[in-house]
Scaffold this active site. Sequence first.
Site, PDB file in Angstrom:
ATOM      1  N   ASP A  54      28.549  31.838  68.900  1.00  0.00           N
ATOM      2  CA  ASP A  54      27.662  31.814  70.058  1.00  0.00           C
ATOM      3  C   ASP A  54      27.267  30.396  70.450  1.00  0.00           C
ATOM      4  O   ASP A  54      27.103  29.522  69.600  1.00  0.00           O
ATOM      5  CB  ASP A  54      26.399  32.631  69.753  1.00  0.00           C
ATOM      6  CG  ASP A  54      26.719  34.099  69.589  1.00  0.00           C
ATOM      7  OD1 ASP A  54      27.215  34.694  70.551  1.00  0.00           O
ATOM      8  OD2 ASP A  54      26.488  34.645  68.484  1.00  0.00           O
ATOM      9  N   GLU A  82      25.227  46.343  74.284  1.00  0.00           N
ATOM     10  CA  GLU A  82      25.499  45.555  73.081  1.00  0.00           C
ATOM     11  C   GLU A  82      24.194  44.860  72.691  1.00  0.00           C
ATOM     12  O   GLU A  82      23.615  44.118  73.491  1.00  0.00           O
ATOM     13  CB  GLU A  82      26.593  44.513  73.331  1.00  0.00           C
ATOM     14  CG  GLU A  82      27.992  45.093  73.322  1.00  0.00           C
ATOM     15  CD  GLU A  82      29.080  44.025  73.308  1.00  0.00           C
ATOM     16  OE1 GLU A  82      28.745  42.812  73.295  1.00  0.00           O
ATOM     17  OE2 GLU A  82      30.263  44.387  73.328  1.00  0.00           O
TER      18      GLU A  82
END
Length: 268
Positions: free
Chosen positions: A60, A49
Site C-alpha cells: 500500500d 473490501e
Amino acid sequence: MSRIEKCFEQLRTDGKKALIPYITAGDPAPGYTVELMHALVESGADILEIGMPFSDPMADGPVIQLACERALAAGTNIRKVLEIIAEFRQVNQQTPVVLMGYLNPIEFFGYQAFSDAAKEAGVDGILLVDLTPEEATDVVECFRSNNIDLIYLLSPTTTPARAKKICDLASGYVYYVSVKGVTGSATLDVDNVASHVQSLREITSLPIGVGFGIRDAQTARAVSQCSDGVIVGSVLVNAIAQAKDSTQDQVADALRSILSPMRSEMDK
C-alpha cells in the site's frame, strides 16, 4: 453458492459490472466503519473490501499506510474488525464482504480459528497480500472449510504459468493490479489493462476485478468495459483522511460523492 458468486451471477444477468470499494476498518475510528459500509452500499457498491489495519502494509501507498496508522492508534485489531463486520450483518445480509490484509496477524490468530471467527461474523472472502501460492495449501483448506473465498492478486509482471497456478487456488474472483507499484500510484493505462485482462480470461473462468489507479468516474467506466469489477480504494481512503475530524454523516457523504458518480458512469 457463496454470496460473492451470487453477486457476480446477478450482475451478469443485469448486464452490469461490480463496483468494489475499499476502506480500512477503524479509520478514522472504529465507530465510523459500519455507517461508512452502509453508505458505500447505498452509493452502488456490490462488494465491500474492508482492510484489516497492519503496521507494515507493504503493498500500500502512503494514503492507506496512514489509514492503517490511524486505525491502529484508535485501537482497531482483528477482533474489532470482526465485530464491525458482525454489526454490519445485523442490517445487511446480502452484500458480500471481503477482508483484505496481511499474513502475520492471521497467523498469530491461527488460520482455522480466524476462519471460524470470520465465518461467524459474516465474512465472504479473504485477500492476504503476502500469501504466496507455495505457502497457501493449508490456509486455503481452512477457509474453504467455511465457504470463505480466497481472493488472489495478479499483477502486470505475473507470468502466465504463475497466473494459472494462482487462479487454480483462487475462488470468488481474482484481483488484477493494474499498475506496477503500490496502491494509489501511477497513471492507469486502460488499453494495457484490457490486454492483460483478456490474457487472464484464457486461463480462468473466475470474474476479474481491476484495482489500483482508479480515481474517478471516467476511469471506473473505462475499466468496467474490460473487466468484471472495478476496485477503488485510495481515493476513498484519502477522502476519509480529509474529513477525519468531521461527523460520521459528513464522512459518509464524502464517500457517496465519489462512489455514486462511478456507479452512474459504469451503468451507462
